[in-house]
Design a protein around this motif. Structure first.
Motif, short mmCIF file in Angstrom:
data_model
loop_
_atom_site.label_atom_id
_atom_site.label_comp_id
_atom_site.label_asym_id
_atom_site.label_seq_id
_atom_site.Cartn_x
_atom_site.Cartn_y
_atom_site.Cartn_z
N LEU A 1 52.19 28.07 37.24
CA LEU A 1 51.26 28.46 38.31
C LEU A 1 52.00 28.97 39.53
O LEU A 1 51.57 29.94 40.16
N LEU B 1 53.12 32.44 38.66
CA LEU B 1 51.98 33.37 38.72
C LEU B 1 51.71 33.76 40.17
O LEU B 1 51.46 34.92 40.47
N SER B 2 51.78 32.78 41.04
CA SER B 2 51.54 33.08 42.44
C SER B 2 52.63 33.96 43.03
O SER B 2 52.39 34.78 43.90
N TYR C 1 51.58 37.35 42.27
CA TYR C 1 50.50 37.71 43.18
C TYR C 1 51.09 38.21 44.51
O TYR C 1 50.67 39.23 45.05
N GLY D 1 51.58 37.25 36.64
CA GLY D 1 50.99 37.13 37.96
C GLY D 1 50.72 38.49 38.61
O GLY D 1 49.69 38.68 39.25
N LEU E 1 47.66 39.93 36.93
CA LEU E 1 46.42 39.21 37.23
C LEU E 1 46.14 39.06 38.72
O LEU E 1 45.26 38.30 39.12
N ALA E 2 46.88 39.76 39.55
CA ALA E 2 46.78 39.57 41.00
C ALA E 2 45.36 39.70 41.52
O ALA E 2 44.92 38.90 42.35
N LYS F 1 42.58 39.12 39.97
CA LYS F 1 41.82 37.95 39.52
C LYS F 1 42.26 36.69 40.28
O LYS F 1 41.46 35.81 40.54
N LEU F 2 43.55 36.63 40.63
CA LEU F 2 44.04 35.50 41.40
C LEU F 2 43.43 35.50 42.81
O LEU F 2 43.19 34.43 43.38
N GLU F 3 43.16 36.68 43.33
CA GLU F 3 42.52 36.77 44.64
C GLU F 3 41.13 36.13 44.58
O GLU F 3 40.74 35.38 45.47
N ALA G 1 40.23 33.81 42.42
CA ALA G 1 40.46 32.37 42.24
C ALA G 1 40.79 31.71 43.58
O ALA G 1 40.31 30.61 43.87
N ARG G 2 41.56 32.38 44.42
CA ARG G 2 41.88 31.83 45.74
C ARG G 2 40.62 31.66 46.57
O ARG G 2 40.46 30.67 47.29
#
Length: 181
Positions: free
Chosen positions: A20, A23-24, A27, A129, A132-133, A135-137, A139-140
Motif C-alpha cells: 500500500l 502504491l501510494s 500515486y 500505483g 491506478l492513481a 482510482k486512488l484519488e 479512494a482517498r
C-alpha cells in the motif's frame, strides 16, 4: 515523507503493508513528485527496515518455537533463494531476516539478494500505483469521508474497554488466581 515512514514501520514488523505504501508512492509520482527521489527514498526505507530486522537477529533476537527450527533448516539449504523469494510471502519476510542475521549471513550477500527483491517489488508496486492513481484519488476521498467515523468508533471502543476493566476487573484481584486479597 509519509511513504518512507510507512515503509520503515512495515519493515520493522508493524502492521503496515509495504504494497500500500508503494502504491501510494506511484500515486505521488503522478502528482508531480520527482521519480528518482521517490524511488530512491522508497527502496532505501524498505532496505533500512530489513536491515534493522537482520541486525536484530545478528544481535541475538530469535524466533520462538518450531517455526524457528523449520526456517533455520530451510535457510541452511536455500539461503539466497529464500532471501529473494521471502520478501513476497506475507508473514515470512521479518522472520527470514531475523534468521538471516542469527545465521550470520554476510551483510553484502543479504544486501545483494534482499536489495534485488526489494527493487523488483518496489518497481512493480510503484508502477501499479502510477496506473491506478486516478482510482486512488477516489479512494482517498472515501477514506477522508469515513476517517471521523472510524476515530469515533475507536475512541468509544477504548472508553468501553477502560470502563469494563475498571468495573469487572477490580484492582484487588490477583493475576495468578483471580481471587480477592
Amino acid at each position: 515523507m509519509e511513504v518512507a515512514a510507512a515503509l520503515l514501520a512495515g519493515g520493522v514488523g508493524l502492521p503496515v503493508p509495504e504494497e500500500l505504501a508503494l502504491l501510494s508512492a506511484g500515486y505521488w509520482l503522478v502528482r508531480g513528485v520527482d521519480a528518482r527521489l521517490m524511488v530512491t527514498v522508497a527502496v532505501a526505507a524498505v532496505l533500512t527496515g530489513d536491515l534493522i530486522m537482520y541486525l536484530a537477529g545478528r544481535c541475538g533476537m530469535q524466533l520462538a518455537g518450531a517455526r524457528s527450527s523449520r526456517l533455520e533448516a530451510a535457510f541452511a539449504r536455500r539461503g539466497p533463494a529464500l532471501l529473494l523469494v521471502g520478501r513476497f510471502v506475507p508473514g515470512v519476510r521479518a522472520a527470514l531476516l531475523v534468521t538471516a542475521g542469527a545465521a550470520r549471513v554476510p551483510l553484502l550477500r543479504l544486501i545483494a539478494c534482499d536489495g534485488t527483491a526489494a527493487l523488483a517489488g518496489a518497481a512493480v508496486w510503484i508502477s501499479v500505483g502510477v496506473r491506478l492513481a486516478d482510482k486512488l484519488e477516489r479512494a482517498r476521498a472515501i477514506v477522508g469521508q469515513v476517517r471521523g467515523v472510524v476515530f469515533v468508533v475507536v475512541a468509544v471502543a477504548a472508553l468501553l474497554l477502560v470502563a469494563y476493566r475498571s468495573i469487572c476487573m477490580p484492582t484487588s484481584m490477583t493475576r495468578s488466581g483471580g481471587r480477592p486479597k
